[in-house]
Motif scaffolding. Structure first.
Motif, PDB file in Angstrom:
ATOM      1  N   GLY A   1      39.824 110.201  49.079  1.00 62.94           N
ATOM      2  CA  GLY A   1      39.494 108.834  48.682  1.00 62.94           C
ATOM      3  C   GLY A   1      38.903 108.043  49.841  1.00 62.94           C
ATOM      4  O   GLY A   1      39.599 107.768  50.819  1.00 62.94           O
TER       5      GLY A   1
ATOM      6  N   VAL B   1      34.742 111.956  45.719  1.00 61.26           N
ATOM      7  CA  VAL B   1      33.869 112.502  44.678  1.00 61.26           C
ATOM      8  C   VAL B   1      32.613 111.653  44.507  1.00 61.26           C
ATOM      9  O   VAL B   1      31.543 112.167  44.190  1.00 61.26           O
ATOM     10  CB  VAL B   1      34.648 112.640  43.343  1.00 61.26           C
ATOM     11  CG1 VAL B   1      35.192 111.310  42.862  1.00 61.26           C
ATOM     12  CG2 VAL B   1      33.770 113.247  42.264  1.00 61.26           C
ATOM     13  N   HIS B   2      32.729 110.376  44.756  1.00 59.70           N
ATOM     14  CA  HIS B   2      31.580 109.500  44.523  1.00 59.70           C
ATOM     15  C   HIS B   2      30.625 109.478  45.716  1.00 59.70           C
ATOM     16  O   HIS B   2      31.051 109.583  46.864  1.00 59.70           O
ATOM     17  CB  HIS B   2      32.050 108.071  44.208  1.00 59.70           C
ATOM     18  CG  HIS B   2      32.640 107.951  42.839  1.00 59.70           C
ATOM     19  ND1 HIS B   2      33.972 107.751  42.611  1.00 59.70           N
ATOM     20  CD2 HIS B   2      32.048 108.050  41.619  1.00 59.70           C
ATOM     21  CE1 HIS B   2      34.191 107.727  41.308  1.00 59.70           C
ATOM     22  NE2 HIS B   2      33.046 107.903  40.673  1.00 59.70           N
TER      23      HIS B   2
ATOM     24  N   VAL C   1      38.357 116.648  44.599  1.00 58.21           N
ATOM     25  CA  VAL C   1      39.550 117.493  44.770  1.00 58.21           C
ATOM     26  C   VAL C   1      40.124 117.770  43.385  1.00 58.21           C
ATOM     27  O   VAL C   1      40.315 116.844  42.588  1.00 58.21           O
ATOM     28  CB  VAL C   1      40.600 116.750  45.634  1.00 58.21           C
ATOM     29  CG1 VAL C   1      41.923 117.502  45.647  1.00 58.21           C
ATOM     30  CG2 VAL C   1      40.085 116.555  47.042  1.00 58.21           C
TER      31      VAL C   1
ATOM     32  N   GLY D   1      38.382  97.101  35.553  1.00 58.91           N
ATOM     33  CA  GLY D   1      38.002  95.686  35.685  1.00 58.91           C
ATOM     34  C   GLY D   1      36.499  95.584  35.504  1.00 58.91           C
ATOM     35  O   GLY D   1      35.750  96.289  36.180  1.00 58.91           O
TER      36      GLY D   1
ATOM     37  N   ILE E   1      37.780 100.580  39.005  1.00 52.82           N
ATOM     38  CA  ILE E   1      39.085 101.016  38.507  1.00 52.82           C
ATOM     39  C   ILE E   1      40.184 100.636  39.495  1.00 52.82           C
ATOM     40  O   ILE E   1      40.125 101.012  40.668  1.00 52.82           O
ATOM     41  CB  ILE E   1      39.103 102.556  38.294  1.00 52.82           C
ATOM     42  CG1 ILE E   1      37.875 103.030  37.493  1.00 52.82           C
ATOM     43  CG2 ILE E   1      40.413 102.999  37.640  1.00 52.82           C
ATOM     44  CD1 ILE E   1      37.741 102.455  36.084  1.00 52.82           C
ATOM     45  N   MET E   2      41.160  99.907  38.986  1.00 50.48           N
ATOM     46  CA  MET E   2      42.325  99.551  39.814  1.00 50.48           C
ATOM     47  C   MET E   2      43.461 100.535  39.524  1.00 50.48           C
ATOM     48  O   MET E   2      43.417 101.265  38.539  1.00 50.48           O
ATOM     49  CB  MET E   2      42.794  98.135  39.473  1.00 50.48           C
ATOM     50  CG  MET E   2      41.781  97.075  39.821  1.00 50.48           C
ATOM     51  SD  MET E   2      42.177  95.451  39.148  1.00 50.48           S
ATOM     52  CE  MET E   2      41.568  95.587  37.483  1.00 50.48           C
TER      53      MET E   2
ATOM     54  N   GLY F   1      45.674  94.464  41.678  1.00 49.53           N
ATOM     55  CA  GLY F   1      44.416  93.712  41.599  1.00 49.53           C
ATOM     56  C   GLY F   1      43.991  93.083  42.910  1.00 49.53           C
ATOM     57  O   GLY F   1      42.970  92.400  42.957  1.00 49.53           O
TER      58      GLY F   1
END
Ligand SMILES: Cc1cc2nc3c(=O)[nH]c(=O)nc-3n(C[C@H](O)[C@H](O)[C@H](O)COP(=O)(O)OP(=O)(O)OC[C@H]3O[C@@H](n4cnc5c(N)ncnc54)[C@H](O)[C@@H]3O)c2cc1C
Length: 378
Positions: free
Chosen positions: A21, A47-48, A198, A245, A329-330, A355
């Motif tokens: 992450g 991944v992004h 992963v 969100g 995404i939270m 948040g």
């Protein structure tokens, strides 16, 4: 079938820490680990293409919890839990500001205002009537005056005439913070590899073999999971659910009659000035279940709702068009305190930022190092 070079695999061998992450939490934790253990190899994978499923997709509020949210949090959890969470967010922001400086982050010290729509007079008065109690609770963290009552008529909004000002709040430019944090991690020697999902890992006495979707395997001494809202796909038992969100930014509207960050509807709706545009997001309470997803899309229902809110509440009578719309995404649970600790002998977790993870992130990174070093826990 994809093939991998000898060199690619060499690149991923002899690693001390894999951090999954590349959001604000993963990057700052990786940096703190590397600073603490300079001779260790610390790799961040994501991944992004541009890591940060929330970290580059948030609203850029420097906030700790509005008065209405605090009361809500106390009801949902307890006084001490709510104060503890506020404290972590407050400390986190101090650390970010001390390290990078307000100017570098584009911080605007406007204060943050909680506003109430015209039909919420009772709720507004309930919150206003609790300010003395909340200020006393938060005195040891923030000194006097965490919240003050204020008028709202100068804003030109269709809202109740009184609101609550949190003077220490303000807005940053999200991309400036992300870049500062990323460059900082790289500068101390953290390696970042993107496009790497992963899928699982195998842990034994020799270490952790972290398997990627593309077939690559990283052999590491330890693993730190900072996947926040995506954690369930790797660790289904950890109590953190995805919470999408949705955020929209209007086209340029010319000079705005207000400047600053605003909370409404117990924090479920938030909006701010962004130069001559309005950014608005939230309204997850319209459909909690539907928004418990990791799909990073926007939906017509939310877009329409938030557009209507701008046109009737924020800038009544003005027709606006959104030029940008996105979602992030939270990681949520009923308890919004982050989870930081060892999951097994070699796998550590730092997830569930709720948040306000911008505020929390640098406090969390510090706690990660404390946990790893075996200092007294959280
Ligand atoms: C719309 C929105 C608005 C927000 N507004 C604010 C705000 O104004 N102020 C505030 O304080 N907070 C705000 N937040 C919250 C804040 O942005 C987050 O709490 C914070 O960014 C979380 O950081 P993180 O590093 O834990 O998670 P993330 O930024 O989500 O990073 C997690 C990373 O893990 C990666 N990942 C997940 N699974 C895998 C896998 N299997 N393999 C590899 N990589 C993986 C993801 O790609 C992602 O990049 C907002 C959040 C959202 C979504």
């Amino acid at each position: 079938m994809t093939t991998f070079s000898y060199w690619e695999q060499q690149c991923l061998d002899s690693v001390d820490w894999v951090v999954v992450g590349a959001g604000l939490v993963g990057l700052q934790s990786a940096r703190r680990i590397k600073e603490t253990y300079p001779h260790q190899r610390v790799l961040v994978v994501d991944v992004h293409a541009m890591g940060g499923a929330a970290s580059l997709r948030n609203a850029g509020f420097v906030c700790f919890g509005s008065a209405g949210e605090m009361l809500d949090e106390i009801d949902r959890t307890s006084e001490s839990e709510a104060v503890m969470l506020y404290d972590k967010r407050f400390q986190g922001i101090q650390r970010l500001m001390n390290r990078y400086g307000a100017e570098r982050l584009g911080f605007e010290a406007t204060g943050g205002m909680e506003v109430f729509v015209a039909g919420e007079a009772d709720e507004a008065e309930r919150v206003l009537g609790s300010l003395g109690y909340l200020n006393e609770l938060l005195k040891s963290i923030q000194g006097d005056g965490a919240f003050t009552a204020c008028g709202t008529s100068h804003l030109g909004m269709h809202i109740y005439g009184k609101g609550v000002m949190a003077p220490a709040e303000g807005g940053i430019q999200t991309h400036l913070l992300y870049r500062a944090v990323r460059m900082d991690a790289i500068a101390v020697g953290v390696e970042i590899y993107e496009g790497m999902r992963v899928i699982d890992w195998l842990e034994d006495a020799q270490g952790v073999q972290v398997r990627m979707e593309n077939g690559l395997v990283i052999r590491s001494e330890r693993l730190l999971v900072c996947t926040n809202g995506f954690t369930k796909s790797l660790l289904p038992g950890v109590p953190v659910a995805p919470a999408r969100g949705q955020v929209f930014v209007t086209e340029s509207l010319g000079a705005l009659p207000f400047k600053g960050i605003f909370h409404a509807d117990k924090g479920y709706i938030y909006f701010r000035s962004l130069g001559d545009r309005v950014l608005i997001g939230g309204a997850r309470n319209l459909d909690f279940q539907g928004e418990e997803t990791t799909e990073m899309e926007v939906t017509a229902a939310f877009e329409d709702h938030l557009k209507h809110y701008v046109e009737t509440v924020v800038m009544p009578g003005k027709i606006v068009n959104f030029e940008y719309g996105w979602s992030g995404i939270m990681g949520m649970d009923n308890n919004r305190n982050p989870i930081i600790g060892w999951h097994s002998d070699r796998v550590c977790l730092a997830v569930r930022m709720g948040g306000m993870g911008v505020a929390l992130s640098s406090w969390v990174a510090e706690e990660v190092v404390r946990v790893i070093r075996g200092d007294e826990g959280i």
